[in-house]
Design an enzyme around this catalytic site. Structure first.
Site, PDB file in Angstrom:
ATOM      1  N   CYS A 110       0.833  -1.199   0.000  1.00 19.98           N
ATOM      2  CA  CYS A 110       0.000   0.000   0.000  1.00 19.98           C
ATOM      3  C   CYS A 110       0.875   1.260   0.000  1.00 19.98           C
ATOM      4  O   CYS A 110       1.685   1.429  -0.901  1.00 19.98           O
ATOM      5  CB  CYS A 110      -0.956  -0.056   1.190  1.00 19.98           C
ATOM      6  SG  CYS A 110      -2.255   1.191   1.183  1.00 19.98           S
ATOM      7  N   ASP A 168      -8.643  -3.444  -7.411  1.00 19.47           N
ATOM      8  CA  ASP A 168      -8.186  -2.409  -6.480  1.00 19.47           C
ATOM      9  C   ASP A 168      -8.638  -1.032  -6.961  1.00 19.47           C
ATOM     10  O   ASP A 168      -8.147  -0.533  -7.978  1.00 19.47           O
ATOM     11  CB  ASP A 168      -6.660  -2.459  -6.395  1.00 19.47           C
ATOM     12  CG  ASP A 168      -6.085  -1.512  -5.362  1.00 19.47           C
ATOM     13  OD1 ASP A 168      -6.832  -0.645  -4.854  1.00 19.47           O
ATOM     14  OD2 ASP A 168      -4.885  -1.630  -5.060  1.00 19.47           O
ATOM     15  N   HIS A 199      -7.673  -4.572  -3.174  1.00 14.96           N
ATOM     16  CA  HIS A 199      -6.584  -3.889  -2.485  1.00 14.96           C
ATOM     17  C   HIS A 199      -6.319  -4.594  -1.158  1.00 14.96           C
ATOM     18  O   HIS A 199      -7.238  -5.089  -0.510  1.00 14.96           O
ATOM     19  CB  HIS A 199      -6.964  -2.428  -2.229  1.00 14.96           C
ATOM     20  CG  HIS A 199      -5.850  -1.618  -1.658  1.00 14.96           C
ATOM     21  ND1 HIS A 199      -4.748  -1.258  -2.383  1.00 14.96           N
ATOM     22  CD2 HIS A 199      -5.672  -1.096  -0.416  1.00 14.96           C
ATOM     23  CE1 HIS A 199      -3.934  -0.548  -1.623  1.00 14.96           C
ATOM     24  NE2 HIS A 199      -4.469  -0.436  -0.421  1.00 14.96           N
TER      25      HIS A 199
END
Length: 232
Positions: A110, A168, A199
């Site tokens: 991330c 995502d 995600h």
């Protein structure tokens, strides 16, 4: 800057990886990922990315309040500070008693995927894995509206592996395409791999977790690091 460090039990010297967390810092899933990677023969160091803001040892909960807190902490940290911390962590690893000389890599999830991309700009980082890195395609990182990370891709000397989930929303297809074009134009040695996942699909807590995709992505990381960091 407090870091979690995991290393192989065996004697000897090993390649080293700076491993960046997501916005929640050193949670259970992150620590398990570090220990797992160390088990493959790497010294792994995971810094607390918000050490200027949060008390030492803070792991932010995986809930809406925690997400807001993590994003707010990011917004208080400049790209220059993130880069300074990266250099400090790499220098620490380079001097670590179990680390082989000249064999440094980076990885992250991330926001940590973006921080790993920034680590790839360091001349001594030979391989980097960015797991669904946010802000690479639009430049957003911390308090900086545009970190110009992608524009600096020509500076990357090592090899990149860019891993994304097709579902995502934080890095949509347009964003992935922008990254791919920029890396190709920069002459970067890279590979992009997509998984039919959301995600944070590698976080082994919560409904997004995809164990099959996680195992495959983790294997891709290990293969890259073994191939590129095998020798000084």
């Amino acid at each position: 800057m407090r870091m979690f460090v995991a290393s192989p039990r065996a004697e000897g010297k090993f390649p080293a990886i700076i491993f960046y967390s997501d916005i929640f810092q050193l949670t259970g899933p992150m620590l398990r990922s570090c220990a797992r990677l160390a088990g493959y023969g790497f010294v792994v160091a995971a810094p607390e990315i918000y050490h200027r803001i949060e008390p030492p040892g803070t792991a932010i909960p995986f809930d809406d309040t925690g997400r807001t807190r993590g994003l707010n902490d990011a917004a208080k940290t400049s790209v220059a500070e993130f880069d300074q911390d990266c250099r400090s962590a790499l220098d620490y690893l380079a001097k670590h008693g179990k680390v082989a000389t000249g064999r440094l890599g980076a990885a992250g999830f991330c926001i940590g995927g973006h921080l790993a991309f920034r680590a790839a700009l360091q001349s001594d980082v030979r391989a980097t894995v960015c797991f669904y890195g946010t802000g690479i395609h639009d430049g957003k990182l911390g308090k900086d509206a545009d970190a110009h990370s992608l524009a600096r891709a020509p500076e990357i000397k090592g090899e990149l592996l860019m891993i994304f989930g097709e579902l995502d929303p934080h890095v949509p297809k347009e964003g992935r395409d922008k990254i791919e074009v920029a890396l190709r134009n920069a002459g970067t040695k890279f590979r992009m791999k997509l998984y039919p996942a959301e995600h944070a699909f590698m976080r082994d807590e919560g409904p997004r977790y995809d164990p099959e995709s996680t195992d495959s992505a983790f294997s891709e990381m290990v293969q890259l690091f073994r191939r590129t960091l095998a020798k000084a």
